[in-house]
Each structure stands twice: as C-alpha cells, then as structure tokens.
Motif scaffolding. Structure first.
Motif, PDB file in Angstrom:
ATOM      1  N   ASP A   1       0.882  -1.346   0.172  1.00 45.81           N
ATOM      2  CA  ASP A   1      -0.199   0.357  -0.125  1.00 45.81           C
ATOM      3  C   ASP A   1       0.847   1.232   0.269  1.00 45.81           C
ATOM      4  O   ASP A   1       0.646   1.971  -0.762  1.00 45.81           O
ATOM      5  CB  ASP A   1      -0.890   0.019   1.536  1.00 45.81           C
ATOM      6  N   VAL A   2       2.185   0.923   1.198  1.00 47.58           N
ATOM      7  CA  VAL A   2       3.035   2.382   0.773  1.00 47.58           C
ATOM      8  C   VAL A   2       3.288   2.604  -0.318  1.00 47.58           C
ATOM      9  O   VAL A   2       3.338   4.083  -1.155  1.00 47.58           O
ATOM     10  CB  VAL A   2       3.879   2.216   1.896  1.00 47.58           C
ATOM     11  N   ALA A   3       3.769   1.581  -1.157  1.00 49.82           N
ATOM     12  CA  ALA A   3       4.268   1.548  -2.664  1.00 49.82           C
ATOM     13  C   ALA A   3       3.221   2.223  -3.623  1.00 49.82           C
ATOM     14  O   ALA A   3       3.732   2.544  -4.201  1.00 49.82           O
ATOM     15  CB  ALA A   3       5.138   0.479  -2.281  1.00 49.82           C
ATOM     16  N   ASP A   4       2.391   1.625  -4.081  1.00 43.10           N
ATOM     17  CA  ASP A   4       1.797   2.181  -4.632  1.00 43.10           C
ATOM     18  C   ASP A   4       1.109   4.015  -3.830  1.00 43.10           C
ATOM     19  O   ASP A   4       0.722   4.460  -4.825  1.00 43.10           O
ATOM     20  CB  ASP A   4      -0.185   1.382  -4.321  1.00 43.10           C
ATOM     21  N   ARG A   5       0.918   4.445  -3.096  1.00 41.07           N
ATOM     22  CA  ARG A   5       0.679   5.546  -2.555  1.00 41.07           C
ATOM     23  C   ARG A   5       1.724   6.267  -2.932  1.00 41.07           C
ATOM     24  O   ARG A   5       1.666   7.184  -3.335  1.00 41.07           O
ATOM     25  CB  ARG A   5       0.498   5.806  -0.941  1.00 41.07           C
ATOM     26  N   ILE A   6       2.564   6.025  -2.934  1.00 37.27           N
ATOM     27  CA  ILE A   6       4.425   6.545  -4.613  1.00 37.27           C
ATOM     28  C   ILE A   6       4.258   6.809  -5.252  1.00 37.27           C
ATOM     29  O   ILE A   6       4.486   7.696  -5.979  1.00 37.27           O
ATOM     30  CB  ILE A   6       5.617   5.739  -2.525  1.00 37.27           C
ATOM     31  N   SER A   7       3.579   5.187  -5.506  1.00 37.77           N
ATOM     32  CA  SER A   7       3.997   5.309  -7.570  1.00 37.77           C
ATOM     33  C   SER A   7       2.966   6.182  -7.548  1.00 37.77           C
ATOM     34  O   SER A   7       2.636   7.082  -8.922  1.00 37.77           O
ATOM     35  CB  SER A   7       3.633   3.935  -7.426  1.00 37.77           C
ATOM     36  N   VAL A   8       1.854   6.094  -6.861  1.00 34.35           N
ATOM     37  CA  VAL A   8       0.135   7.273  -7.736  1.00 34.35           C
ATOM     38  C   VAL A   8       0.883   8.712  -7.286  1.00 34.35           C
ATOM     39  O   VAL A   8       0.756   9.547  -8.638  1.00 34.35           O
ATOM     40  CB  VAL A   8      -1.068   7.039  -6.784  1.00 34.35           C
ATOM     41  N   SER A   9       1.575   8.729  -6.355  1.00 30.96           N
ATOM     42  CA  SER A   9       2.414  10.195  -5.539  1.00 30.96           C
ATOM     43  C   SER A   9       3.043  10.796  -7.053  1.00 30.96           C
ATOM     44  O   SER A   9       3.208  11.911  -7.117  1.00 30.96           O
ATOM     45  CB  SER A   9       2.650  10.570  -4.385  1.00 30.96           C
ATOM     46  N   LEU A  10       3.987   9.769  -6.977  1.00 26.48           N
ATOM     47  CA  LEU A  10       5.147  10.644  -8.121  1.00 26.48           C
ATOM     48  C   LEU A  10       5.003  10.781  -9.625  1.00 26.48           C
ATOM     49  O   LEU A  10       4.839  11.856 -10.212  1.00 26.48           O
ATOM     50  CB  LEU A  10       6.376   8.359  -8.142  1.00 26.48           C
ATOM     51  N   GLU A  11       3.523   9.594  -9.457  1.00 27.38           N
ATOM     52  CA  GLU A  11       3.301   9.642 -10.743  1.00 27.38           C
ATOM     53  C   GLU A  11       2.427  11.086 -11.134  1.00 27.38           C
ATOM     54  O   GLU A  11       2.196  12.183 -12.314  1.00 27.38           O
ATOM     55  CB  GLU A  11       2.265   8.938 -11.402  1.00 27.38           C
ATOM     56  N   ALA A  12       1.466  11.779 -10.163  1.00 31.75           N
ATOM     57  CA  ALA A  12       1.052  12.651 -10.247  1.00 31.75           C
ATOM     58  C   ALA A  12       1.700  14.269  -9.973  1.00 31.75           C
ATOM     59  O   ALA A  12       1.642  14.627 -10.646  1.00 31.75           O
ATOM     60  CB  ALA A  12      -0.194  12.674  -9.156  1.00 31.75           C
ATOM     61  N   LEU A  13       3.253  13.477  -9.092  1.00 25.99           N
ATOM     62  CA  LEU A  13       4.224  14.762  -9.189  1.00 25.99           C
ATOM     63  C   LEU A  13       4.388  14.844 -10.899  1.00 25.99           C
ATOM     64  O   LEU A  13       4.482  16.612 -11.314  1.00 25.99           O
ATOM     65  CB  LEU A  13       5.379  14.686  -9.162  1.00 25.99           C
ATOM     66  N   LEU A  14       4.647  13.833 -12.235  1.00 22.82           N
ATOM     67  CA  LEU A  14       4.906  13.456 -13.194  1.00 22.82           C
ATOM     68  C   LEU A  14       4.285  14.944 -14.045  1.00 22.82           C
ATOM     69  O   LEU A  14       4.849  14.922 -15.150  1.00 22.82           O
ATOM     70  CB  LEU A  14       5.507  12.618 -13.139  1.00 22.82           C
ATOM     71  N   ALA A  15       3.286  14.054 -13.770  1.00 25.41           N
ATOM     72  CA  ALA A  15       1.865  15.031 -14.305  1.00 25.41           C
ATOM     73  C   ALA A  15       2.119  16.285 -14.281  1.00 25.41           C
ATOM     74  O   ALA A  15       1.762  17.077 -15.122  1.00 25.41           O
ATOM     75  CB  ALA A  15       0.592  14.159 -14.139  1.00 25.41           C
ATOM     76  N   ARG A  16       2.134  16.557 -13.050  1.00 24.97           N
ATOM     77  CA  ARG A  16       2.129  18.382 -12.789  1.00 24.97           C
ATOM     78  C   ARG A  16       3.049  19.027 -13.413  1.00 24.97           C
ATOM     79  O   ARG A  16       3.183  20.506 -14.469  1.00 24.97           O
ATOM     80  CB  ARG A  16       2.275  18.114 -11.014  1.00 24.97           C
ATOM     81  N   PHE A  17       4.784  18.266 -13.390  1.00 23.78           N
ATOM     82  CA  PHE A  17       5.822  18.549 -13.548  1.00 23.78           C
ATOM     83  C   PHE A  17       6.432  18.419 -14.658  1.00 23.78           C
ATOM     84  O   PHE A  17       7.633  18.594 -14.936  1.00 23.78           O
ATOM     85  CB  PHE A  17       6.729  18.480 -12.608  1.00 23.78           C
ATOM     86  N   GLY A  18       6.438  17.586 -15.620  1.00 25.46           N
ATOM     87  CA  GLY A  18       6.731  16.393 -16.878  1.00 25.46           C
ATOM     88  C   GLY A  18       6.767  17.615 -18.200  1.00 25.46           C
ATOM     89  O   GLY A  18       8.109  17.540 -18.091  1.00 25.46           O
TER      90      GLY A  18
END
Length: 181
Positions: free
Chosen positions: A3-20
């Motif tokens: 669950d922690v790894a999934d949350r980090i992955s989702v957060s990371l992808e959201a961050l890259l969507a914002r700043f990609g």
C-alpha cells in the motif's frame, strides 16, 4: 508495504504529470534530443523515488527543477563520454589550435575536481552528507530544512560542520578554494 509503495507510485506519477512539461523543457533547454529528454524524465522519476519516500506529493517545483537540471547535466556528460575518443587516438588536426587543447584540459580538470569533491562528500559523517549535497546543488538552507524535516538550527549546524569537514578533506588532498592542487 505494498500500500505504501502504491501510494508513492501514484504520488510520483501525479507529480510528474504536474511537472513533466517543465522537466522536458529543462532537457530541451540543455540541447538534448527527444530520446535524451525522455531519459531525463526517467532519471528524474528514479531520483525522486530513491530520495523521497512517502512525501513525494509535497515536493515543490524548485526541487523537481533542480533534479531535472542535475539529470540533464548527467545525460549530457554521459553523451559526451560516449562520443569522446581517448586523447592518444585523436588526430593532431583536432588539437592543432591551442584554444581547443586548453578547453579540453579545462573540461578534464573540472570533471576530475567534481569527482574529487563527490568522493570527499561521500566521506563525510552520514548525517551531514544530504545537507551538504543539497547545498552544493544550490538549495537554500530553509528549503533543505523543510525537505529533510529538520529545524533550521539543526540544518544550519549540520551544514556548517559538513562544509568545514569537506573543506578540510579537500585541503588534505591539496585542493584549495580555487580548485587547484
């Protein structure tokens, strides 16, 4: 753990969507081809994944931008090394002008100095390494404190002690403030 790894992955992808788009612009601003820009984006993803655990969503634009600049420079250095032919194998014509040879010498000196500084930073006390690395990358002390979750006083203390240790380590290797031996 998943669950922690999934949350980090989702957060990371959201961050890259914002700043990609910004990360891609940094790559293009450094003159990289589209393939290399994609490599910069992937490198940013990996660096943020490794450096930041669960607070990926809290990262700001300046952190992502600095990570992108660092990744773009690393890609440029790698490309330059891949294209570089050892000095002994170059034709005399390519080094006919003194200016070209001097530029090549300065580049080699700068790269060697960067490696020596990186090794010296690796030799610092563990608690001082991240704050010194971030300082050398241009982070302001207040942002370092916030990103590391430390008080400003702790950050300042570790930074000044770490820089003093780094200076001493470099001086012991014969490297002064000018970078010369």
């Amino acid at each position: 753990m998943t669950d922690v790894a999934d949350r980090i992955s989702v957060s990371l992808e959201a961050l890259l969507a914002r700043f990609g788009r910004m990360v891609r612009r940094v790559g293009r601003d450094h003159g990289l081809a589209d393939v290399d820009v994609d490599e910069v984006l992937q490198e940013v993803r990996i660096r943020i994944w490794k450096a930041r655990s669960e607070d990926v969503a809290a990262l700001n634009a300046s952190y992502v931008h600095r990570t992108a600049v660092s990744a773009a420079l690393d890609v440029l250095r790698r490309r330059r090394r891949e294209r570089t032919v050892p000095l002994a194998e170059t034709s005399e014509q390519s080094y006919a002008s003194g200016r070209d040879a001097a530029e090549a010498e300065r580049e080699l000196d700068g790269a060697e100095l960067a490696r020596q500084v990186a090794r010296a930073v690796d030799g610092l006390v563990m608690s001082r390494r991240p704050v010194v690395r971030m300082h050398l990358q241009g982070y302001p002390r207040e942002e370092i404190a916030r990103l590391l979750g430390w008080s400003e006083a702790k950050t300042r203390n570790l930074l000044y002690r770490g820089l003093a240790d780094l200076r001493a380590a470099l001086l012991s290797q014969g490297i002064g403030p000018e970078g010369h031996r």
